[in-house]
Write an enzyme that holds these catalytic residues in place. Sequence first.
Site, PDB file in Angstrom:
ATOM      1  N   CYS A  96      64.707 -69.587  46.030  1.00 54.88           N
ATOM      2  CA  CYS A  96      65.133 -68.732  47.134  1.00 54.88           C
ATOM      3  C   CYS A  96      65.856 -69.549  48.204  1.00 54.88           C
ATOM      4  O   CYS A  96      66.827 -70.244  47.926  1.00 54.88           O
ATOM      5  CB  CYS A  96      63.929 -67.975  47.686  1.00 54.88           C
ATOM      6  SG  CYS A  96      64.350 -66.693  48.903  1.00 54.88           S
ATOM      7  N   ASP A 123      66.702 -59.470  39.939  1.00 54.90           N
ATOM      8  CA  ASP A 123      66.454 -59.900  41.316  1.00 54.90           C
ATOM      9  C   ASP A 123      67.083 -58.900  42.284  1.00 54.90           C
ATOM     10  O   ASP A 123      68.280 -58.655  42.241  1.00 54.90           O
ATOM     11  CB  ASP A 123      67.051 -61.294  41.519  1.00 54.90           C
ATOM     12  CG  ASP A 123      66.678 -61.937  42.842  1.00 54.90           C
ATOM     13  OD1 ASP A 123      66.208 -61.229  43.750  1.00 54.90           O
ATOM     14  OD2 ASP A 123      66.859 -63.164  42.968  1.00 54.90           O
ATOM     15  N   HIS A 180      62.848 -61.747  41.325  1.00 54.33           N
ATOM     16  CA  HIS A 180      63.132 -62.889  42.203  1.00 54.33           C
ATOM     17  C   HIS A 180      62.048 -63.950  42.138  1.00 54.33           C
ATOM     18  O   HIS A 180      62.339 -65.144  42.103  1.00 54.33           O
ATOM     19  CB  HIS A 180      63.279 -62.388  43.644  1.00 54.33           C
ATOM     20  CG  HIS A 180      63.640 -63.454  44.622  1.00 54.33           C
ATOM     21  ND1 HIS A 180      64.879 -64.051  44.639  1.00 54.33           N
ATOM     22  CD2 HIS A 180      62.930 -64.042  45.622  1.00 54.33           C
ATOM     23  CE1 HIS A 180      64.921 -64.953  45.606  1.00 54.33           C
ATOM     24  NE2 HIS A 180      63.752 -64.974  46.213  1.00 54.33           N
TER      25      HIS A 180
END
Length: 418
Positions: free
Chosen positions: A235, A328, A362
């Site tokens: 991330c 995601d 994600h």
Amino acid sequence: MIQLTATPVSALVDEPVHIRATGLIPFQMVSFQASLEDENGDMFYSQAHYRANEFGEVDLNHASSLGGDYMGVHPMGLFWSLKPEKLLTRLLKRDVMNRPFQVQVKLYDLELIVNNKVASAPKASLTLERWYVAPGVTRIKVREGRLRGALFLPPGEGLFPGVIDLFGGLGGLLEFRASLLASRGFASLALAYHNYEDLPRKPEVTDLEYFEEAANFLLRHPKVFGSGVGVVSVCQGVQIGLSMAIYLKQVTATVLINGTNFPFGIPQVYHGQIHQPLPHSAQLISTNALGLLELYRTFETTQVGASQYLFPIEEAQGQFLFIVGEGDKTINSKAHAEQAIGQLKRHGKNNWTLLSYPGAGHLIEPPYSPLCCASTTHDLRLHWGGEVIPHAAAQEHAWKEIQRFLRKHLIPDVTSQL
């Protein structure tokens, strides 16, 4: 007599468990139910329904679930299909050294279950321990200069490949991936960089010199190979991992999990050089039918002028492993990875590997971790995305590939050992 067995009863969270029920009536329908209480007292549950074979046995390594939270043959399905009782709760392990997660597995006669509520005592039960650290791994709190974090060292004298582990916008210090990497033979530095101890809660810039200090700290350790360090990032941590790979010669292998190929939010600074963040398009933030925020459309890297914000990834000398979940909903990670790879190709580089997983979201965590498709983070209800079964498969495959990649590029002359 009905028996429920599991091998091993105590194991690392990335190790599979063989669960088996015996002594049942031939072809009896039964329900396996798993539960876990996290460190905050929040509960997670899963269930799967099976039919015993002609010998009155159900072996989860071979039997097919006929219903519940998943269907088909999935030996570890009870673990990765765990769901929070309290919506928008993410399963996180903070205390990796002292306490494992305990998973209770109970076996019920399916006919006695009405409306998903257990009508009688289980026919059998057991408790499993799921550890994030192997015996012999040591944890050293790091407070050297500006650095804040925790260093995990495998047992033995070394030398070990060194890895810096970076999480994202959640902040604080997350140690569970670093402790697992140490359990697999890596000297792993879980590095905090905001919202921890005396570090800024909301920094105004990302100071790359801080991460340079971390790389040098790890390389100086007498148990770490001195030829280079690796970075595992996810991330928001990916934009830092990319910059480290570009500007720090100490970084020779970088894992990039669902991130961007540009800085966002705040500028990056390195020895006076400023890299401005790509402006985001707030009007492209969307809310799905469940009221969850989806952010993956907010950065348009193909717009006019966007190229000036992209990282010059072609300047990096080390190796890259891009890991993306095609489901995601927070970052358009596949598009960003492909754009970065396109830059490398245009400059004649082949120092990259892309693992792209359909149906994965994600939060790609270590194997058998439950899918967290949505949670509340900094008071925002975020949709992380992902589908349970393909996400679980992605986590299992990616974890093996991460370790293989790091060993290949961090251990000197490892190619001669393959």
